[in-house]
Design a protein around this motif. Structure first.
Motif, PDB file in Angstrom:
ATOM      1  N   LEU A  18       6.620 -23.719 -11.152  1.00 56.14           N
ATOM      2  CA  LEU A  18       6.023 -22.770 -10.225  1.00 56.14           C
ATOM      3  C   LEU A  18       5.124 -21.778 -10.939  1.00 56.14           C
ATOM      4  O   LEU A  18       4.130 -21.306 -10.385  1.00 56.14           O
TER       5      LEU A  18
ATOM      6  N   ALA B 254       3.220 -22.519 -13.229  1.00 53.72           N
ATOM      7  CA  ALA B 254       1.928 -23.198 -13.343  1.00 53.72           C
ATOM      8  C   ALA B 254       1.019 -22.794 -12.190  1.00 53.72           C
ATOM      9  O   ALA B 254      -0.193 -22.770 -12.328  1.00 53.72           O
ATOM     10  N   LEU B 255       1.620 -22.490 -11.041  1.00 53.52           N
ATOM     11  CA  LEU B 255       0.811 -22.123  -9.884  1.00 53.52           C
ATOM     12  C   LEU B 255       0.461 -20.654  -9.868  1.00 53.52           C
ATOM     13  O   LEU B 255      -0.659 -20.272  -9.560  1.00 53.52           O
ATOM     14  N   PHE B 256       1.448 -19.812 -10.162  1.00 50.08           N
ATOM     15  CA  PHE B 256       1.217 -18.372 -10.027  1.00 50.08           C
ATOM     16  C   PHE B 256       0.609 -17.767 -11.278  1.00 50.08           C
ATOM     17  O   PHE B 256       0.191 -16.625 -11.264  1.00 50.08           O
ATOM     18  N   GLY B 257       0.620 -18.513 -12.368  1.00 49.44           N
ATOM     19  CA  GLY B 257       0.109 -17.962 -13.616  1.00 49.44           C
ATOM     20  C   GLY B 257       1.206 -17.200 -14.317  1.00 49.44           C
ATOM     21  O   GLY B 257       2.119 -16.700 -13.660  1.00 49.44           O
ATOM     22  N   PRO B 258       1.138 -17.099 -15.645  1.00 49.23           N
ATOM     23  CA  PRO B 258       2.193 -16.416 -16.389  1.00 49.23           C
ATOM     24  C   PRO B 258       2.252 -14.932 -16.037  1.00 49.23           C
ATOM     25  O   PRO B 258       1.248 -14.358 -15.610  1.00 49.23           O
TER      26      PRO B 258
END
Lengths: 328, 269
Positions: free
Chosen positions: B123, B125-129
């Motif tokens: 997830l 990967a979607l929201f960004g670190p």
């Protein structure tokens, strides 16, 4: 072939109850697998904003954006996407990595054995340590032993695996130099040299959990009537330990182990990164950093289905060993 | 009974010391966590208790400046799923539609089947670190564990005689829900939350260690450990001290959780 009509209605009834239990468990596994598929499928589609722009950057050329959108099949409607995705999955097609242009299924097939190797070595180590440990503590008469056991395991469980891994790397890899700090060699005995330390690190969590559950069920078994019968009948020590204590206590530990395989897969992600092992967990971290969505999606799917299968196997095995275990 | 009390006392002391140090050290320290105070890689000394890092920042100040961040994010990361999951679990137990109940239950099973770390990483990967993403990701995934526990407990509560009594007395549904279900069920989910905090702290620092959570130069334990990792051979203090702080907080929480569960069991017997 005609079967002799020997089974009493009782046996018949028990058999049909078992069949019902197994069918219910299989149906649950199928439902869970379906959701795992939906979650893996939904990963890209859930993204806030545009995943294509997130990967290519806002100033990317429109043609490149269109090409990637088409490659990810994001240009058709979601229902068609889902059908295509399911169809491909059933044929072993998991898409192509955006980063390396390689087939996702191939990447997974290459790195999965490393991860399974870590898990296998960890399981073997944990069993060798935890079973005798739990037996020794359950049969010990010293009152402080269980207290010490609980305190020690609490401490071990609170120490994050990546810290243990770093300390292990400093002590065994750099100071004593008895563990390689980088590299990997496939093939059975050769890979053990690279896997023992990562496995040992995961064991610092697995052994406490496993020995606790086994200890609890041993204590419970010890109170059962048949154990007393064994003592009165004076069976040999070895026979007593196996048939009267260990075997009736194993079912909860097997259920736990099948659950812990999932937890271990989680820890291999960090452990593989620290020890630079070319496993599937490290591929996942790399894929996330590169925003390689097809690879992330494929790995999540494979991990999820694997965990569902292992937990199904664990439940069925436990049920077979000890029919008292309910299908919950 | 006694053992439980000792565990709680020891654990609470450990947790309080790290929280107190987390408040006091950044206030009293002569250094700012991100200030370059000395030459890099100074070993621990009387001046720099935990040494200095690769940029010459004071590791001691940074370790304790991270307390509020690690524990604060963990608190959020546990309490949101706790509330969400408890509510969903109770509603699920009371749901009259079998289809909705079955679908939700298998969704809960599926989320719980996926390893939390794997799902969280995917997830991210979607929201960004980032720490914010971690809180969002935890809210999206971890509720399922609480919902599972809450549902099981609510099913038991629903069969209790006092619920029947309350119904027969004609109390409105929301009153039964708030007076009986919520307190009974949340006692159970809260107990789980306490041990969950440890897992969540590990998740936060672990993700940051993988460069998927907090980013440098943030003072956060996982970030500091990952910054120290390339220099672990010569500058072990950069990695070990943040790690020890993490363990200290985790062990404190673990003793409290263990102590409470022992006391509960002792009271039940």
């Amino acid at each position: 072939m005609a079967m002799p009509e020997r089974s009493s209605p009782d046996v018949e009834q028990a058999r049909s109850r078992l069949l019902k239990k197994v069918t219910a468990r299989l149906a649950r596994a199928a439902a869970v697998s379906f959701w795992v598929m939906v979650i893996a499928f939904g990963l890209i589609r859930l993204a806030p904003g545009d995943p294509v722009l997130a990967r290519l950057g806002a100033e990317a050329a429109p043609e490149a954006i269109d090409r990637l959108r088409h490659a990810l099949r994001l240009d058709v409607d979601p229902a068609t996407q889902f059908v295509e995705y399911t169809w491909g999955m059933l044929h072993g097609r998991l898409g192509t990595s955006i980063e390396t242009q390689r087939d996702v299924a191939t990447i997974i097939a290459e790195s999965l054995p490393v991860t399974l190797g870590i898990i296998a070595v960890t399981l073997a180590m944990a069993l060798v340590v935890a079973v005798p440990l739990a037996l020794a503590i359950a049969t010990s008469r010293r009152p402080w032993v269980p207290y010490l056991f609980r305190a020690t395991t609490s401490v071990m469980l609170a120490i994050p695996a990546f810290f243990t891994a770093l300390v292990g790397l400093i002590v065994f890899g750099l100071h004593w130099q008895i563990a390689p700090i980088i590299g990997y060699e496939p093939g059975f005995p050769a890979n053990l040299r690279f896997l023992w330390l990562p496995a040992l690190v995961i064991c610092t969590h697995l052994v406490p959990v496993l020995s606790r559950v086994l200890h609890a069920s041993l204590v419970q078994t010890r109170g059962e009537e048949f154990v007393e019968t064994g003592i009165i009948r004076g069976v040999s020590r070895l026979r007593f330990t196996w048939f009267y204590l260990l075997k009736p206590s194993l079912a909860p530990s097997i259920v736990l182990l099948s659950y812990m395989v999932g937890v271990m897969i989680g820890s291999t992600v960090i452990i593989e990164t620290i020890f630079s092992l070319p496993g599937i967990g490290r591929s996942l971290v790399g894929a996330v950093i590169n925003r390689d969505y097809p690879l992330v999606q494929g790995i999540v799917l494979v991990f999820g289905l694997f965990v569902v299968a292992v937990s199904l196997a664990g439940d069925l095995l436990a049920n077979w060993l000890d029919p008292r275990v309910g299908a919950t | 009974m006694n053992e439980g009390r000792i565990g709680i006392a020891v654990g609470a002391t450990m947790l309080l010391t790290v929280v107190a140090a987390g408040i006091a050290v950044p206030l009293l320290s002569e250094f700012h966590p991100n200030e370059l105070v000395a030459i890099p890689f100074r070993p621990p000394s009387r001046e720099y208790f935990f040494g200095t890092d690769q940029l010459g920042r004071d590791v001691f100040t940074r370790v304790f400046a991270a307390v509020h961040r690690d524990l604060g994010v963990a608190f959020l990361g546990v309490s949101i799923p706790l509330v969400l999951g408890t509510a969903i679990g109770i509603l699920l137990s009371l749901a009259t539609s079998r289809v909705v109940a079955a679908l939700t239950t298998s969704l809960i099973d599926a989320i719980n089947a996926l390893p939390l770390l794997v799902l969280a990483i995917a997830l991210i990967a979607l929201f960004g670190p980032g720490l914010q993403s971690i809180v969002i990701v935890l809210a999206m995934t971890n509720w399922a564990r609480y919902a599972r526990i809450a549902r099981t407990r609510a099913d038991v509560v629903a069969r209790m005689p006092y619920i029947e009594a309350a119904r027969l007395q004609g109390y409105p549904r929301h009153r039964i829900l708030l007076r009986h279900f919520v307190p009974n069920v949340s006692a159970e989910t809260l107990a789980y939350a306490l041990s969950d905090v440890i897992l969540v702290i590990m998740l936060i620092s672990g993700l940051s260690f993988l460069s998927l959570g907090a980013a440098p130069p943030t003072a956060e334990w996982g970030v500091m450990m990952s910054e120290g990792r390339p220099f672990v051979q010569n500058a072990w203090w950069m990695t070990i001290f943040p790690g020890l702080a993490l363990c200290w907080a985790g062990i404190g929480l673990s003793f409290i959780a263990e102590g409470l569960s022992r006391r509960e069991r002792g009271a039940g017997e």
